[in-house]
Design an enzyme around this catalytic site. Structure first.
Site, mmCIF file in Angstrom:
data_model
loop_
_atom_site.group_PDB
_atom_site.id
_atom_site.type_symbol
_atom_site.label_atom_id
_atom_site.label_comp_id
_atom_site.label_asym_id
_atom_site.label_seq_id
_atom_site.Cartn_x
_atom_site.Cartn_y
_atom_site.Cartn_z
ATOM 1 N N HIS A 27 -14.749 -1.560 1.726
ATOM 2 C CA HIS A 27 -14.946 -2.436 2.892
ATOM 3 C C HIS A 27 -14.879 -1.660 4.199
ATOM 4 O O HIS A 27 -14.238 -2.078 5.171
ATOM 5 C CB HIS A 27 -13.934 -3.586 2.879
ATOM 6 C CG HIS A 27 -14.156 -4.529 1.720
ATOM 7 N ND1 HIS A 27 -13.953 -4.147 0.413
ATOM 8 C CD2 HIS A 27 -14.582 -5.810 1.681
ATOM 9 C CE1 HIS A 27 -14.239 -5.157 -0.390
ATOM 10 N NE2 HIS A 27 -14.633 -6.175 0.357
ATOM 11 N N GLU A 59 0.818 -1.214 0.000
ATOM 12 C CA GLU A 59 0.000 0.000 0.000
ATOM 13 C C GLU A 59 0.853 1.266 0.000
ATOM 14 O O GLU A 59 0.451 2.290 -0.554
ATOM 15 C CB GLU A 59 -0.936 -0.004 1.209
ATOM 16 C CG GLU A 59 -1.982 -1.126 1.205
ATOM 17 C CD GLU A 59 -1.434 -2.479 1.649
ATOM 18 O OE1 GLU A 59 -0.273 -2.547 2.113
ATOM 19 O OE2 GLU A 59 -2.167 -3.482 1.520
#
Lengths: 570, 570
Positions: A356, A307
């Site tokens: 999410h 990430e």
């Protein structure tokens, strides 16, 4: 040097941002900054800050948080090789201490995988960190072995030998699909006996006498002038003609996850805007960035599960004026927090989607639930934070993101949610929507994303009890629609229930309190429903109920507020 | 298995937390969970969550955010080798996708540097990530080469061959100072033709018919029972007798940085408590953790510039019931945000100190300024957030941290600040202090840390203008002293100025608004002074003034509020 805007220019990133005096001295030697500017170093208002920032046109990105320059360089090199097919090279100066940062190895891995032969890193191996020796000291071979194991070319040189440096640069510039690391063995403070190879001098300035002696030892005052070779002037690469924007349309009677709308809208936006590029951290079948990837494979970069590298690549792509969209689970964006923070210091324009969000993801459990992303993204300087509750709304907000400057964040939901808005509805940034309203509403329910749907159910439940509630969809978390929220809460006698699928701190609740507060506050009685206990696995409905975010919890809170009114009236 | 509390037990961490069905199946085979428990998998209330959490006694830490299990394993192995000198091994099951996470390589680097021969990682190299092939696929040699370049032993085996597995384990268990990686080539879904080595099945369950066929292909129903070898029962290692706590004492007339007090107090606490351990990310001469390191070198671990590994090590040390204190610049703690988030899911008790908070650090510029740490740390579940303004206060709070459960955060300041409190003053967690108070105060100034000193100067400035202000030191940011703040603001007719050296979002300002809000709100007019523009370099005083956080800005805000009062009174 006098044409920093030339797109053919090589890029140079000081990943070891604390070497800024060297950068500024080089710019001085190249004649693009003056003695007076050089002497403004670290002073208030000077563009020559303690660590480089892009207030100088030769600085692409802010550095100073170690381990970020190389991953950003990967983003610029990706653009050069794959998007622009441009001749420029990307040079990155690394410190040896920052080789302990994992993000450096994300960049090593990614640069190999994408064959970035246009990326050259120079490791200033001076042995000494801020407080002592680095883990590898002067073990040049160990660095080289690691680089080679990660698929790079590696050269070991004496970093004080101009001929060796020149030779290494020439070799690194040779055609190859492998990026190059030049391990330059150096001595910190070389040539100045007081500090040479001595610990305890990191970040410390010499006094005047020490300085005079140092200059003498270095050979006396010199006015070094360099004339860098300039590349041929270039024009920004022409971009293919963009098409009209045809956002997806979802029918009222259906239920579609906002994450799906993100993917659909991104694909549509990609067709309309040639400058759009997407990156994702190996979850594009969950974030639905795969819709874009399938439609525009030439403008999609898979960043795998890294990430930090993903956000850094977005920043690097923005340096080359692409419009990057980066996506992963909201929870895992916390991994890139320092990169998002620094992207703001870099004045980068990047768009980020976290999917999410919240306990409503269900069975996967808390490790996968984004419950702090709103707090994190609100506290990024100049950020925009958006949180749609409906696929049509999500699609419109994705389109709006492309025109918004700074760090722009969209929070999406795993579960399918009913369509609430027509595809033609407009959602200005900084706005909100009142979804239920009568002249005799007694409480305002302020929700966003998944909780809007619970709020609407609570509205129905309250209505059945003869209680009229206003429902406000605060899709714009930052900037928040202060005027709209104040008006709604005032219209309902100051009664408000705020409900969010997020920890109680730093999210919608705090944004609403800020909107109501100030020198002319709205007097409000607020019940704030948020996640306050550690969730586990369960169905989305079970988890929303357990966290007190479901319709009946909202209705219960509203009733409690109104019974408080009644009590006060007695 | 029936004695999970035995300190001699090996540790097993599923870094690839999504392999939880395997973990639970093993526990079932070992006879420590029942069929009924196994069937509660992912159901509401079950300890068998989608990803492992320590609600099961055989699970040390929560996983599910990839790349965290190995760095946590490093922390447990550090304890075993250096603190406990215990015989246990630490086993970590890695997924191949997570090898892209930089934190994995921080762990590889650190495990080599600290010679963790008691650490064994097994890489389940099944080629397939969530959405396709991993960057290295089945290139076992590439993984092994990387591990060796990082100083590890590496073994390549067929992960489906029991003899090869057994041999590799035996070899890995051989005495060595080098950690071991077993690269196990596996086939995802091996033996089930429907899914074997097929993409698109990640995280998907088979339907009943598919399941029946799969069981048949795997050889039919079996009730596998394993009897793991149990180590000799052990007792927790005795810890050397602790001494009395002699916190540092600072005289009223001096100025001492709170970061210095952190170091001094940590050293004192280390002498008093044998379970105290400190880690720092190569800035211990800035955070002053070096005071502890010098006094207690056997309980200090230098983590170099790898903040993720630092926090993970703290979590690992807490698994072995040490009391870890981790420190770095507040700004760089953002690097470890995902680890802090997961530490809360792990129910870990760790103490964290972030130094160099705010614009008041001065010349180094925004990359080094912690301006989002309060927002980040408030939104960690169950966290405690403390922010001292005085060295005596800091020392007392450091002592309090050791007894506080969960993730406990202390924010310290770079600059020296005057001593405001006697060393005997008590600072309960959840409290605040009123520093200036008269019966006729008309405005409350709420400050914390560096801004307390500006607030006191503003108080003097206001007094000179005949305006009486109350000054409240909100050293406890979370939990905030709601009662104390409400009482102060009510006593000053609802007038409040909140001033913090932090972005406007998520910090003290939001905490104060939460304290004032609720079903029985305190009606308040609040001016919130916070950092709202991107700072640059400058002196601390210049930067505090430019951000509007200095004494005259505070006094100005107070006057504006009171002139508003006058306006309303007309």
């Amino acid at each position: 040097m006098s044409h920093p805007e030339n797109p053919n220019n090589d890029h140079l990133i000081f990943s070891k941002g604390h070497a800024s005096p060297l950068l500024y001295a080089m710019l001085k030697a190249a004649g693009v900054i003056s003695d007076a500017e050089l002497l403004s170093y670290r002073r208030f208002g000077s563009p020559l800050q303690g660590h480089p920032v892009p207030t100088l046109p030769w600085v692409d990105v802010a550095t100073g948080s170690l381990g970020q320059g190389l991953p950003v360089g990967v983003g610029i090199a990706l653009s050069g090789k794959y998007l622009e097919k441009a001749p420029y090279r990307v040079w990155v100066l690394l410190g040896d201490s920052e080789m302990s940062e994992g993000s450096i190895w994300e960049a090593f891995d990614h640069a190999r995988h994408t064959k970035l032969g246009n990326l050259i890193a120079i490791l200033d191996m001076n042995r000494l960190g801020q407080r002592g020796q680095t883990p590898l000291g002067w073990d040049s071979a160990a660095y080289a072995a690691r680089a080679r194991a990660f698929g790079w070319r590696a050269l070991e040189i004496d970093g004080h030998d101009p001929a060796a440096i020149s030779g290494a640069y020439a070799e690194a510039l040779g055609a190859s699909d492998a990026p190059a690391l030049i391990v330059a063995r150096t001595v910190k403070g070389k040539g100045v006996s007081l500090v040479e190879d001595k610990d305890g001098w990191h970040g410390k300035a010499l006094d005047e006498a020490q300085c005079a002696k140092a200059i003498e030892e270095l050979g006396g005052m010199r006015d070094i002038v360099i004339e860098p070779e300039a590349p041929a002037p270039g024009e920004p690469a022409p971009r293919p003609t963009a098409g009209p924007l045809r956002l997806p349309v979802y029918e009222r009677s259906t239920a579609v996850a906002t994450r799906k709308a993100y993917g659909d809208a991104l694909k549509a936006l990609g067709a309309a805007r040639a400058e759009l590029v997407a990156v994702d951290a190996e979850v594009n079948n969950s974030t639905f960035a795969e819709e874009f990837a399938k439609a525009h494979p030439d403008r999609y970069f898979e960043m795998f599960i890294s990430e930090q590298q993903m956000v850094a690549a977005a920043v690097g792509l923005s340096v080359r004026r692409w419009s990057p969209f980066a996506s992963t689970f909201a929870a895992f964006l916390t991994r890139a927090h320092d990169f998002l923070r620094m992207a703001a210091v870099s004045r980068a324009d990047i768009r980020v989607c976290g999917s999410h969000a919240g306990v409503s993801i269900g069975e996967d459990g808390p490790s996968q639930m984004g419950l702090e992303d709103l707090a994190m993204m609100r506290a990024v300087h100049g950020s925009t934070v958006l949180y749609p509750c409906c696929a049509n709304q999500a699609a419109r907000l994705v389109a709006a993101m492309a025109d918004q400057k700074g760090i722009v964040y969209l929070r999406t939901t795993r579960e399918k949610t009913p369509i609430l808005y027509d595809a033609t509805e407009a959602f200005p940034i900084g706005g909100s929507k009142v979804l239920r309203e009568t002249p005799h509403d007694r409480v305002t329910i302020i929700a966003a994303g998944i909780t809007v749907h619970e709020a609407l159910k609570a509205h129905a439940e309250l209505e059945a009890s003869g209680l009229s509630a206003r429902v406000l969809d605060a899709y714009g978390i930052k900037p928040i629609d202060a005027a709209g929220i104040r008006a709604a809460v005032q219209a309902t006698a100051g009664n408000a229930v705020v409900v969010e699928d997020h920890w109680a701190e730093g999210g919608l609740g705090d944004a609403v309190l800020e909107a109501l507060a100030g020198e002319e506050p709205v007097v409000a009685r607020v019940i704030h429903l948020a996640v306050r206990e550690m969730p586990g696995s369960g169905t989305p409905a079970e988890l929303l109920r357990a966290a007190g975010l479901d319709a009946s919890s909202i209705a219960g809170a509203a009733k409690r507020l109104l019974s408080g009114d009644a009590r006060r009236a007695r």
